[in-house]
Design an enzyme around this catalytic site. Sequence first.
Site, PDB file in Angstrom:
ATOM      1  N   ASP A   1       0.833  -1.199   0.000  1.00 57.34           N
ATOM      2  CA  ASP A   1       0.000   0.000   0.000  1.00 57.34           C
ATOM      3  C   ASP A   1       0.872   1.255   0.000  1.00 57.34           C
ATOM      4  O   ASP A   1       0.626   2.203  -0.757  1.00 57.34           O
ATOM      5  CB  ASP A   1      -0.917  -0.023   1.225  1.00 57.34           C
TER       6      ASP A   1
ATOM      7  N   GLU B   1      -1.564  -5.550  -4.005  1.00 56.56           N
ATOM      8  CA  GLU B   1      -0.642  -4.769  -3.177  1.00 56.56           C
ATOM      9  C   GLU B   1       0.465  -5.660  -2.624  1.00 56.56           C
ATOM     10  O   GLU B   1       1.646  -5.278  -2.610  1.00 56.56           O
ATOM     11  CB  GLU B   1      -1.400  -4.105  -2.029  1.00 56.56           C
TER      12      GLU B   1
END
Length: 234
Positions: free
Chosen positions: A53, A125
């Site tokens: 992220d 991610e």
Amino acid sequence: MKNKNNKLADCPYITLEKALGYSFKDKHLLEQALTHKSCKLALNNERLEFLGDAVLGLVIGELLYHKFYQYDEGKLSKLRASIVSAQGFTKLARAISLQDYLRVSSSEETSKGREKPSILSSAFEALMAGVYLEAGLDKVRKIMQNLLNRAYKRLDLEHLSVDYKTALQELTQAQFCVIPTYQLLKEKGPAHHKEFEMVLYIQNQMYATAKGKSKKEAEQQCAYQALQKLKGIK
């Protein structure tokens, strides 16, 4: 876990890595990135998701900064938010057929968990975090540039910045003379890694549930699902 559509069983990594444009040196790291917490294994992709992220936020922000020199901070933030989101990462994940390689529990398999934006975007991610750990930011930049070019016909504010909540509200007002309502169903996780689950109602009928890293993101996901149902999009 079922092996249906789980290519880890027969062609472990070659096709995925080719689509990604990167071959992992540590296949266990790749496998961890593909493993959802529902599998109840010692290692899953949650920690990698946390790192990914941050890495993707930086890389995408940098790419947009250099590409759109004419945009001010507000426009850049809006554009980045459209990509750095569950819906945005799900689009990129599907560009490499990541859903076919996820490791999920039998219950998630039954409920089509590998197609859920919350699971698919988190795995994306995690996958990019794995690339970062092995090959660094330059490789992540190169992969993301290729994926963005592949997934989006046009990469600009007009085509990317879609407000699904507003679009849904306009549609429901026109069709039913009502506006959608959103309700927080569940909130979990530590302060630095919260997950929110929202439910959307139209005329007191539940149309969608979705998870996100913020209430706003989860609401956008709910609105997107409801728009698909109302417009008959598969």
